[in-house]
Design a protein around this motif. Structure first.
Motif, short mmCIF file in Angstrom:
data_model
loop_
_atom_site.label_atom_id
_atom_site.label_comp_id
_atom_site.label_asym_id
_atom_site.label_seq_id
_atom_site.Cartn_x
_atom_site.Cartn_y
_atom_site.Cartn_z
N TYR A 1 -25.03 37.31 3.87
CA TYR A 1 -25.38 37.31 2.44
C TYR A 1 -24.99 38.62 1.77
O TYR A 1 -24.65 38.64 0.59
CB TYR A 1 -26.87 36.99 2.25
CG TYR A 1 -27.14 35.50 2.35
CD1 TYR A 1 -26.76 34.64 1.32
CD2 TYR A 1 -27.69 34.96 3.49
CE1 TYR A 1 -26.97 33.27 1.43
CE2 TYR A 1 -27.90 33.58 3.62
CZ TYR A 1 -27.53 32.75 2.58
OH TYR A 1 -27.72 31.39 2.69
N ARG B 1 -21.41 38.33 0.99
CA ARG B 1 -21.21 37.50 -0.20
C ARG B 1 -21.51 38.31 -1.47
O ARG B 1 -20.75 38.25 -2.44
CB ARG B 1 -22.09 36.25 -0.15
CG ARG B 1 -21.75 35.26 -1.25
CD ARG B 1 -22.59 34.01 -1.18
NE ARG B 1 -23.95 34.25 -1.63
CZ ARG B 1 -24.83 33.28 -1.90
NH1 ARG B 1 -24.47 32.00 -1.74
NH2 ARG B 1 -26.04 33.56 -2.29
N TRP C 1 -33.79 32.61 3.26
CA TRP C 1 -32.74 31.58 3.09
C TRP C 1 -33.19 30.21 3.60
O TRP C 1 -32.64 29.20 3.19
CB TRP C 1 -31.43 32.01 3.77
CG TRP C 1 -31.58 32.46 5.19
CD1 TRP C 1 -31.60 31.68 6.30
CD2 TRP C 1 -31.74 33.82 5.64
NE1 TRP C 1 -31.78 32.45 7.43
CE2 TRP C 1 -31.85 33.77 7.06
CE3 TRP C 1 -31.79 35.06 5.02
CZ2 TRP C 1 -32.01 34.91 7.84
CZ3 TRP C 1 -31.95 36.19 5.80
CH2 TRP C 1 -32.06 36.11 7.19
N GLY D 1 -29.59 34.97 -4.13
CA GLY D 1 -30.11 33.76 -3.49
C GLY D 1 -30.74 32.81 -4.50
O GLY D 1 -31.17 33.24 -5.57
N TRP E 1 -33.64 38.97 -1.70
CA TRP E 1 -32.99 37.66 -1.85
C TRP E 1 -32.44 37.50 -3.27
O TRP E 1 -31.34 37.01 -3.49
CB TRP E 1 -34.01 36.57 -1.50
CG TRP E 1 -33.51 35.16 -1.49
CD1 TRP E 1 -34.02 34.13 -2.20
CD2 TRP E 1 -32.43 34.62 -0.72
NE1 TRP E 1 -33.33 32.98 -1.94
CE2 TRP E 1 -32.34 33.24 -1.03
CE3 TRP E 1 -31.52 35.16 0.19
CZ2 TRP E 1 -31.39 32.40 -0.47
CZ3 TRP E 1 -30.57 34.31 0.75
CH2 TRP E 1 -30.52 32.96 0.43
#
Ligand SMILES: [Zn+2]
Ligand SMILES: [Zn+2]
Length: 499
Positions: A247, A250, A451, A188, A183
């Motif tokens: 993710y 991204r 998330w 994140g 993450w």
């Protein structure tokens, strides 16, 4: 006039159910009108030479209007994406064919001949520049979730590296969804491991600070075993893979994420998703634009959504593509998705327009209301009024909160996950199966994906606290589940019974 068959139901039904011939008129290719056909696609015959052009045009028709940041520029100007490209690879037929076709259409390096003579405007003209700056392939391995499954990462990596030397290979694992280090790597926001309590429809969140810490694989397995049904497990794995890919897209500065969903898989996914309460995001099954924050917009496109599994198989066969195949996790066949798949594929065999009819019909559906944010679990649009709707279809009672669902004065206020979930995800977590997945009552504590462990965004802080929600008149009330005896039930529902 009375026909002979009248009165004989077997003759009549036979006449109605007569199969249509596989192709309409002749065996000659409808495109070049010269060659003998080699494949029949929805009653139309194509030869082996005309088939590549057909697939090529189907893919470009789906993909190209979405490549440039402003769609209206795509037709006249050159194709130029605003970011990189991430292609999802599962090892299955669809993604194998997709990767092959994308690399042929957009990524093949120019040959000497092309560079010298045939490129209009020369090699440096924007039209002849690569559409995406960089292209990566991402594979998500699910083996750790289920004891005894084979890990295919190495095999897939080897095959892809050999065939697509210039593309970057990104390997993910399903447990990354529960791994804070992953993450962090994908940028994140700070989060803590948290669990949700499945014994109550409010799904109260608790931090795992006080409980023994589990590693990501243990959290993943605990997540899977806490889910109430086989359908929920299939849905949850599908969602985890999708969000891991989002993710990753991204973090690789991708503007596009391509999935190898064929027309056949899309239709199965549509019917299965609608049957599980996913009607609000019916559009997102075919095309989605994911905007988790003000600076990110990733287009998730399924370029094979007009290409059937049969066409994919023919392409793979004629081009000698190696399909590694996707391993099924244990008892995958018992969920709604697998049952829908068997049903639709069976129907398609005799009625070859089934899957395209499903996809076309669903593309005409649209939700009546605007979304109020993104679901914290699946990152898809969150429809308003989920709880109000659920309250109308279940019994509830107003009054003093009981200790079962209320935090005592000494413990911190519990936060409910429910207001941040879409109807489909809430149903996935709270669907009931009297037997439980393994025959035992399911574990009540569900580890949350990374998330979903962060502070919910885009919604008021007050919503979802300790099960208290404003009702239509603005009063707070508490909903609880309890067993009532038949007489009491009759009084409650008496007005709705037909005499
Ligand atoms: Zn032809
Ligand atoms: Zn959701």
């Amino acid at each position: 006039m009375v026909s002979e068959s009248c009165g004989n139901p077997s003759v009549e039904s036979e006449a109605i159910m007569t199969r249509r011939p596989k192709h309409d008129k002749s065996k000659i290719c409808i495109k070049c009108k010269v060659n003998t056909g080699a494949i029949v696609i929805r009653h139309a015959v194509y030869c082996k030479e005309c088939f590549p052009a057909l697939l090529n045009s189907k893919i470009r028709r789906i993909l190209e209007p979405h490549i440039n940041a402003k769609p209206e520029l795509s037709r006249k100007k050159s194709l130029k994406a605003s970011g990189n490209l991430l292609v999802a690879f599962s090892g299955g037929l669809g993604s194998t064919v997709l990767l092959d076709l994308i690399s042929r259409i957009y990524l093949s390096p120019w040959t000497e001949e092309e560079v010298e003579g045939n490129l209009k405007g020369g090699k440096d003209h924007p039209r002849n520049q690569p559409v995406w700056k960089s292209v990566s392939i991402c594979y998500v391995e699910i083996a750790s979730g289920f004891p005894g499954m084979t890990d295919k990462t190495m095999k897939i990596q080897q095959i892809l590296r050999e065939k697509y030397k210039t593309l970057e290979f990104i390997s993910l694992r399903l447990e990354d969804a529960f791994d804070m280090s992953w993450w962090d790597k994908v940028g994140g926001k700070a989060a803590l491991d948290a669990n949700a309590d499945l014994t109550n429809d409010e799904l109260f969140i608790s931090s795992t600070l006080t409980t023994p810490t589990l590693n990501p694989v243990e959290r993943l397995r605990s997540y899977i075993s806490a889910l109430p049904t086989h359908t929920a497990i299939e849905n949850a794995i599908h969602t985890l893979i999708r969000v891991l890919l989002l993710y990753t897209a991204r973090s690789t500065q991708s503007s596009h994420l391509l999935l190898g969903t064929s027309l056949t898989s899309l239709s199965i996914r549509l019917i299965s998703s609608i049957s599980q309460g996913g009607g609000f995001s019916v559009w997102e099954e075919a095309y989605e634009e994911w905007k988790p924050d003000s600076t990110t917009a990733i287009r998730v496109i399924r370029p094979l959504q007009e290409v059937t599994t049969k066409e994919c198989s023919m392409w793979a066969w004629w081009n000698g593509l190696l399909v590694v195949g996707q391993e099924k996790y244990p008892r995958a066949k018992e969920g709604i998705y697998a049952l829908t798949k068997d049903f639709i594929i069976g129907l398609e065999r005799d009625y070859p327009s089934t899957v395209s009819t499903i996809a076309r019909t669903c593309s005409k559906l649209a939700p009546k209301v605007e979304a109020v944010g993104l679901c914290i679990f699946c990152e898809r649009p969150l429809q308003p009024g989920v709880q109000l709707w659920k309250s109308r279809i279940s019994l509830r009672e107003t009054g003093q909160p009981t200790t079962a669902s209320r935090s005592s004065d000494s413990s911190p206020v519990l936060q409910s996950l429910t207001p941040y979930l879409c109807y489909s995800c809430h149903t996935m977590l709270t669907s009931r199966n009297s037997k439980g997945v393994s025959g035992n009552p399911a574990s009540p504590s569900l580890p949350l994906p990374v998330w979903a462990s962060i502070h919910p965004r885009g919604l008021s802080d007050d919503v979802g606290r300790s099960g208290m929600q404003p009702d239509l008149n603005g009063n707070e009330e508490l909903w609880l589940r309890r067993k009532i005896d038949p007489d009491e039930m009759k009084v409650v529902i008496g007005d709705f019974l037909l005499e």
